[in-house]
Design a protein around this motif. Sequence first.
Motif, mmCIF file in Angstrom:
data_model
loop_
_atom_site.group_PDB
_atom_site.id
_atom_site.type_symbol
_atom_site.label_atom_id
_atom_site.label_comp_id
_atom_site.label_asym_id
_atom_site.label_seq_id
_atom_site.Cartn_x
_atom_site.Cartn_y
_atom_site.Cartn_z
ATOM 1 N N GLY A 43 0.779 -1.237 0.000
ATOM 2 C CA GLY A 43 0.000 0.000 0.000
ATOM 3 C C GLY A 43 0.803 1.275 0.000
ATOM 4 O O GLY A 43 0.232 2.356 -0.044
ATOM 5 N N GLU A 67 -3.683 15.279 0.131
ATOM 6 C CA GLU A 67 -3.521 13.852 -0.165
ATOM 7 C C GLU A 67 -4.829 13.111 0.117
ATOM 8 O O GLU A 67 -5.353 13.172 1.234
ATOM 9 C CB GLU A 67 -2.412 13.268 0.718
ATOM 10 N N GLY A 69 -6.147 9.676 0.927
ATOM 11 C CA GLY A 69 -5.629 8.372 1.363
ATOM 12 C C GLY A 69 -4.356 8.519 2.179
ATOM 13 O O GLY A 69 -3.257 8.505 1.645
ATOM 14 N N TYR A 71 -3.401 6.514 4.910
ATOM 15 C CA TYR A 71 -2.871 5.174 5.259
ATOM 16 C C TYR A 71 -1.871 5.327 6.420
ATOM 17 O O TYR A 71 -2.200 5.920 7.432
ATOM 18 C CB TYR A 71 -2.258 4.536 4.010
ATOM 19 N N THR A 75 3.667 8.960 2.936
ATOM 20 C CA THR A 75 3.775 9.983 1.891
ATOM 21 C C THR A 75 3.399 11.359 2.431
ATOM 22 O O THR A 75 3.968 12.377 2.018
ATOM 23 C CB THR A 75 2.906 9.592 0.667
ATOM 24 N N ASP A 93 -8.461 10.466 5.304
ATOM 25 C CA ASP A 93 -8.714 9.014 5.295
ATOM 26 C C ASP A 93 -10.014 8.784 6.037
ATOM 27 O O ASP A 93 -10.573 9.706 6.631
ATOM 28 C CB ASP A 93 -7.530 8.240 5.924
ATOM 29 N N LYS A 122 -8.113 -0.304 4.457
ATOM 30 C CA LYS A 122 -8.976 0.422 5.398
ATOM 31 C C LYS A 122 -8.871 -0.200 6.793
ATOM 32 O O LYS A 122 -8.817 0.510 7.797
ATOM 33 C CB LYS A 122 -10.435 0.364 4.944
ATOM 34 N N ASP A 150 -15.032 10.123 4.921
ATOM 35 C CA ASP A 150 -15.081 9.484 3.609
ATOM 36 C C ASP A 150 -14.855 10.568 2.555
ATOM 37 O O ASP A 150 -15.601 11.558 2.523
ATOM 38 C CB ASP A 150 -16.461 8.820 3.429
ATOM 39 N N SER A 151 -13.858 10.378 1.717
ATOM 40 C CA SER A 151 -13.501 11.448 0.768
ATOM 41 C C SER A 151 -14.631 11.749 -0.209
ATOM 42 O O SER A 151 -14.712 12.852 -0.741
ATOM 43 C CB SER A 151 -12.239 11.074 -0.009
ATOM 44 N N ASP A 171 -4.893 8.989 -3.883
ATOM 45 C CA ASP A 171 -4.444 7.623 -3.546
ATOM 46 C C ASP A 171 -5.316 7.085 -2.409
ATOM 47 O O ASP A 171 -4.816 6.514 -1.446
ATOM 48 C CB ASP A 171 -2.954 7.679 -3.130
ATOM 49 N N GLY A 172 -6.638 7.298 -2.534
ATOM 50 C CA GLY A 172 -7.562 6.816 -1.496
ATOM 51 C C GLY A 172 -8.219 5.518 -1.932
ATOM 52 O O GLY A 172 -7.544 4.539 -2.243
ATOM 53 N N GLY A 173 -9.561 5.518 -1.985
ATOM 54 C CA GLY A 173 -10.252 4.338 -2.495
ATOM 55 C C GLY A 173 -9.990 4.198 -3.990
ATOM 56 O O GLY A 173 -9.903 5.196 -4.710
HETATM 57 C C1 LIG Z 1 -3.120 3.025 -0.790
HETATM 58 S S1 LIG Z 1 -3.571 3.642 0.770
HETATM 59 C C2 LIG Z 1 -2.850 5.266 0.764
HETATM 60 C C3 LIG Z 1 -1.335 5.244 0.748
HETATM 61 C C4 LIG Z 1 -0.710 6.570 1.067
HETATM 62 N N1 LIG Z 1 -1.180 7.613 0.179
HETATM 63 C C5 LIG Z 1 0.787 6.430 0.938
HETATM 64 O O1 LIG Z 1 1.324 6.867 -0.090
HETATM 65 O O2 LIG Z 1 1.407 5.893 1.841
HETATM 66 C C6 LIG Z 1 -5.276 4.010 0.573
HETATM 67 C C7 LIG Z 1 -5.934 4.653 1.787
HETATM 68 O O3 LIG Z 1 -7.165 5.220 1.331
HETATM 69 C C8 LIG Z 1 -8.121 5.073 2.351
HETATM 70 N N2 LIG Z 1 -9.451 5.158 1.759
HETATM 71 C C9 LIG Z 1 -10.111 4.219 1.029
HETATM 72 N N3 LIG Z 1 -11.321 4.666 0.673
HETATM 73 C C10 LIG Z 1 -11.444 5.917 1.196
HETATM 74 C C11 LIG Z 1 -12.470 6.895 1.184
HETATM 75 N N4 LIG Z 1 -13.627 6.689 0.541
HETATM 76 N N5 LIG Z 1 -12.260 8.054 1.849
HETATM 77 C C12 LIG Z 1 -11.096 8.290 2.487
HETATM 78 N N6 LIG Z 1 -10.087 7.397 2.525
HETATM 79 C C13 LIG Z 1 -10.253 6.232 1.887
HETATM 80 C C14 LIG Z 1 -7.806 3.735 2.990
HETATM 81 O O4 LIG Z 1 -8.308 3.677 4.315
HETATM 82 C C15 LIG Z 1 -6.272 3.687 2.901
HETATM 83 O O5 LIG Z 1 -5.698 4.098 4.109
#
Ligand SMILES: C[S@@+](CC[C@H](N)C(=O)[O-])C[C@H]1O[C@@H](n2cnc3c(N)ncnc32)[C@H](O)[C@@H]1O
Length: 243
Positions: A43, A67, A69, A71, A75, A93, A122, A150-151, A171-173
């Motif tokens: 991730g 940003e 997402g 996580y 980043t 997030d 998640k 939730d974004s 880089d979220g969902g």
């Molecule tokens: C791939 S990870 C992000 C990695 C981070 N950007 C990095 O570079 O280290 C995706 C993140 O998006 C979040 N996410 C998924 N759907 C989301 C939503 N609808 N709203 C906000 N965050 C969300 C997840 O909980 C997860 O932590």
Amino acid sequence: MNQQSNPSRITEIRPKVVFQAVENRFQDQNSEFTVNIPSSAIGGLTLLESAILTSFVKLITPTAIFEFGTYMGATTLLFARNSPTSTSVVTIDIDPDTTVTQNDISEADYLSDGDANDEHLKDIFATNGAIYIDRAEAELKQKIIRIHQDSTSIDPQQQKFMKRFQLIFIDGGHDFNTVKSDTENALKMAADDGIIVWHDFRSQIHDDVTRFLDGFATEHEIIHVQNTMLAFMLLGKYKEILI
Ligand SMILES: C[S@@+](CC[C@H](N)C(=O)[O-])C[C@H]1O[C@@H](n2cnc3c(N)ncnc32)[C@H](O)[C@@H]1O
């Protein structure tokens, strides 16, 4: 439709095109950046992707970065560490307090299926939080604003995000509707001169990101950095940045 009858309009560039832009802008200077050794967990970004994102920060010196997402926050921290002291980094997030974790997704599933992968990430976020930010020094933490929401429910107007960010990292969902919603919000939130970057383009797991961007690229100029899963769009004066 097969690839032959619907060729991607996305431009391919080599990473060195971005690095050359940094060299041209900062001639006779060393351009350095600080990065955590990448996490062994899934991730996160590769070192090359971190170098590309940091190059964008160096090229545009953003006053505000967003940003989608957070996580583990690796980043977020990369942005905070490698930007001017006055730059703010806003990261969103899901709300861990209202998230029902599944915790029973098999490794085979989350390594092969995009939806299972998203659910797994998640779960990790809801359980552990953004550990890289939690462990950071106070002066970095104070540059970072964390939003737990939730974004797809953000309201850029009401949350005072309109045209505020010079760099936006999506880089979220990774499902089609979330990427579409995050992109539509990013277009409202981006400053006239800015860069929007997506992660997971051409990912083996998250094919919705590729499908969305291939469609989006019929109306917008999108550039993919080879050997990475980064694709980006340049806005306003930054359309000239790679020349
Ligand atoms: C791939 S990870 C992000 C990695 C981070 N950007 C990095 O570079 O280290 C995706 C993140 O998006 C979040 N996410 C998924 N759907 C989301 C939503 N609808 N709203 C906000 N965050 C969300 C997840 O909980 C997860 O932590």
